[in-house]
Design a protein around this motif. Sequence first.
Motif, PDB file in Angstrom:
ATOM      1  N   ARG A  62      -9.239  80.193  57.265  1.00  0.00           N
ATOM      2  CA  ARG A  62      -9.260  78.904  56.681  1.00  0.00           C
ATOM      3  C   ARG A  62      -8.708  78.981  55.256  1.00  0.00           C
ATOM      4  N   GLU A  63      -7.480  79.487  54.977  1.00  0.00           N
ATOM      5  CA  GLU A  63      -6.893  79.658  53.788  1.00  0.00           C
ATOM      6  C   GLU A  63      -6.069  78.403  53.608  1.00  0.00           C
ATOM      7  N   ARG A  64      -6.066  77.981  51.988  1.00  0.00           N
ATOM      8  CA  ARG A  64      -5.522  76.691  51.903  1.00  0.00           C
ATOM      9  C   ARG A  64      -3.836  77.110  51.638  1.00  0.00           C
ATOM     10  N   PHE A  65      -3.097  75.921  52.052  1.00  0.00           N
ATOM     11  CA  PHE A  65      -1.720  76.161  51.787  1.00  0.00           C
ATOM     12  C   PHE A  65      -1.580  75.987  50.458  1.00  0.00           C
ATOM     13  N   PRO A  66      -0.370  76.392  49.776  1.00  0.00           N
ATOM     14  CA  PRO A  66       0.175  76.200  48.531  1.00  0.00           C
ATOM     15  C   PRO A  66       0.398  74.614  48.282  1.00  0.00           C
ATOM     16  N   ASN A  67       0.367  74.159  46.954  1.00  0.00           N
ATOM     17  CA  ASN A  67       0.905  72.742  46.513  1.00  0.00           C
ATOM     18  C   ASN A  67       2.417  72.805  47.079  1.00  0.00           C
ATOM     19  N   LEU A  68       3.013  71.470  46.972  1.00  0.00           N
ATOM     20  CA  LEU A  68       4.301  71.444  47.600  1.00  0.00           C
ATOM     21  C   LEU A  68       5.482  72.004  46.688  1.00  0.00           C
ATOM     22  N   LEU A  73       9.171  76.851  46.587  1.00  0.00           N
ATOM     23  CA  LEU A  73       9.556  77.977  46.039  1.00  0.00           C
ATOM     24  C   LEU A  73       9.598  79.047  46.956  1.00  0.00           C
ATOM     25  N   GLN A  74       8.563  79.184  47.740  1.00  0.00           N
ATOM     26  CA  GLN A  74       8.177  80.392  48.613  1.00  0.00           C
ATOM     27  C   GLN A  74       9.099  80.321  49.960  1.00  0.00           C
ATOM     28  N   ALA A  75       9.394  79.078  50.241  1.00  0.00           N
ATOM     29  CA  ALA A  75      10.374  78.938  51.275  1.00  0.00           C
ATOM     30  C   ALA A  75      11.864  79.336  50.898  1.00  0.00           C
ATOM     31  N   LEU A  76      12.072  79.007  49.731  1.00  0.00           N
ATOM     32  CA  LEU A  76      13.690  79.320  48.977  1.00  0.00           C
ATOM     33  C   LEU A  76      13.618  80.892  48.865  1.00  0.00           C
ATOM     34  N   SER A  77      12.389  81.626  48.444  1.00  0.00           N
ATOM     35  CA  SER A  77      12.563  82.898  48.035  1.00  0.00           C
ATOM     36  C   SER A  77      12.723  83.680  49.539  1.00  0.00           C
ATOM     37  N   GLY A  78      11.973  83.150  50.568  1.00  0.00           N
ATOM     38  CA  GLY A  78      12.039  83.647  52.086  1.00  0.00           C
ATOM     39  C   GLY A  78      13.470  83.729  52.545  1.00  0.00           C
ATOM     40  N   ILE A  79      14.096  82.632  52.448  1.00  0.00           N
ATOM     41  CA  ILE A  79      15.529  82.343  52.657  1.00  0.00           C
ATOM     42  C   ILE A  79      16.521  83.221  52.166  1.00  0.00           C
ATOM     43  N   LEU A  80      16.441  83.593  50.897  1.00  0.00           N
ATOM     44  CA  LEU A  80      16.984  84.290  49.893  1.00  0.00           C
ATOM     45  C   LEU A  80      16.944  85.800  50.353  1.00  0.00           C
ATOM     46  N   MET A  81      15.583  86.212  50.492  1.00  0.00           N
ATOM     47  CA  MET A  81      15.323  87.729  50.663  1.00  0.00           C
ATOM     48  C   MET A  81      15.617  88.068  52.269  1.00  0.00           C
ATOM     49  N   THR A 178       9.884  84.646  43.878  1.00  0.00           N
ATOM     50  CA  THR A 178       8.409  84.636  44.431  1.00  0.00           C
ATOM     51  C   THR A 178       7.610  85.309  43.438  1.00  0.00           C
ATOM     52  N   LYS A 179       8.029  86.085  42.649  1.00  0.00           N
ATOM     53  CA  LYS A 179       7.236  86.792  41.429  1.00  0.00           C
ATOM     54  C   LYS A 179       6.828  85.828  40.413  1.00  0.00           C
ATOM     55  N   LYS A 180       7.547  85.082  40.158  1.00  0.00           N
ATOM     56  CA  LYS A 180       7.319  84.089  39.239  1.00  0.00           C
ATOM     57  C   LYS A 180       6.605  82.605  39.511  1.00  0.00           C
ATOM     58  N   HIS A 181       6.631  82.609  40.829  1.00  0.00           N
ATOM     59  CA  HIS A 181       6.015  81.390  41.360  1.00  0.00           C
ATOM     60  C   HIS A 181       4.869  81.547  42.611  1.00  0.00           C
ATOM     61  N   LYS A 182       3.835  82.549  42.330  1.00  0.00           N
ATOM     62  CA  LYS A 182       2.919  83.099  43.337  1.00  0.00           C
ATOM     63  C   LYS A 182       2.215  81.781  43.631  1.00  0.00           C
ATOM     64  N   GLY A 183       1.644  81.055  42.775  1.00  0.00           N
ATOM     65  CA  GLY A 183       0.647  80.048  43.107  1.00  0.00           C
ATOM     66  C   GLY A 183      -0.805  80.662  43.159  1.00  0.00           C
ATOM     67  N   SER A 184      -1.672  79.947  43.888  1.00  0.00           N
ATOM     68  CA  SER A 184      -2.920  80.260  43.875  1.00  0.00           C
ATOM     69  C   SER A 184      -3.310  80.826  45.488  1.00  0.00           C
ATOM     70  N   SER A 185      -2.340  80.783  46.251  1.00  0.00           N
ATOM     71  CA  SER A 185      -2.334  81.042  47.706  1.00  0.00           C
ATOM     72  C   SER A 185      -2.110  82.611  47.867  1.00  0.00           C
ATOM     73  N   SER A 186      -2.634  83.064  49.143  1.00  0.00           N
ATOM     74  CA  SER A 186      -2.732  84.540  49.154  1.00  0.00           C
ATOM     75  C   SER A 186      -1.362  85.119  49.535  1.00  0.00           C
ATOM     76  N   VAL A 187      -1.220  86.489  49.141  1.00  0.00           N
ATOM     77  CA  VAL A 187      -0.056  86.913  49.452  1.00  0.00           C
ATOM     78  C   VAL A 187       0.463  86.859  51.101  1.00  0.00           C
ATOM     79  N   ILE A 188      -0.299  86.916  52.103  1.00  0.00           N
ATOM     80  CA  ILE A 188      -0.007  86.687  53.531  1.00  0.00           C
ATOM     81  C   ILE A 188       0.210  85.260  53.735  1.00  0.00           C
ATOM     82  N   MET A 189      -0.345  84.235  53.180  1.00  0.00           N
ATOM     83  CA  MET A 189      -0.192  82.836  53.455  1.00  0.00           C
ATOM     84  C   MET A 189       1.383  82.551  52.877  1.00  0.00           C
ATOM     85  N   ASN A 190       1.666  83.133  51.520  1.00  0.00           N
ATOM     86  CA  ASN A 190       3.133  82.993  51.104  1.00  0.00           C
ATOM     87  C   ASN A 190       4.023  83.809  51.908  1.00  0.00           C
TER      88      ASN A 190
END
Length: 311
Positions: A62-68, A73-81, A178-190
Amino acid sequence: MPYSNAPSRLLIVLSFAAVYIIWGSTYLAVRFALTGFPPFILVAMRYLVAGLLMLAFCILKRERFPNLPVFGLQALSGILMLVGGTGMVAWAEQYITSGQVAVLIAAQPLWFLLLDKANWRKYFSDKFIISGLLIGFIGIVLFINMGEHEAKQSSMKLIAMIGVQIGAMLWVVGSLVTKKHKGSSSVIMNSSIQLVAASLFSALIAFCAGEFYAFKIDTIPLNAWLGMAFLITFGSLIAYVAYIWLLGHVAPALISTYTYVNPVVAVILGWLMADEKLYSGQLLGLAVILIGILLVNVTGYKQALSKKQAV
């Protein structure tokens, strides 16, 4: 993150073993998987399964998704990496050996120093970092040039080697995002967002490159399926989770030692299991690259040691 939680010594040893050995062996697993999967279909399938499994885990907790904005930014970092970095590795292994790719990827920490502009003052005021950076890039040039002279490499092999370095740079850029824009969501969620985004983008590249037209799932050999299974379960889940766990319990300078071990593991496994060759000149390049990375991390190791003694 705290490093004084006194975690189990056995868990630390097992986690380091996973990061050292499993990540080092993924390069060979990619080679086996490529016998049945085109490179970007391989990347798309690998990360879709791993990403959905991680996402399901987060939903069950029941973890929350990060804000939009953070989600994007997490999606962008995933594409880059994972597309730019790992996707380029899979593409390059069509032309050069898994061991050669692993050696070239070992230079990734050097690109981090050059691209992490926010910390340039810190990095370039350290004589060890400056000398390590110069020596490391000399090693890259030696590795590429010595292989060309000894083996009469085709232009595609040289392009693949350069492509691996471009992929390493994209991985670093994604890591900084991803380092600069972690947000409040968990590492696993990101991480699950990164994996799924990378999978979808890889599928788009595969479609544009025409990989789906000639792809027939019923003709994939067993070795390719085993390679894919290893990449999903061991590479994308077990070793990655071990790496994330180590980040919370061990100093980053110590974790970075995997950059020394992975290429050695990849070269040995490629030689033992796939009859891969690494020329003497390229071994010299590997040694020079590793010396450069060692020098870059000298200050970090000293700081980690002093903290440990102070506890």
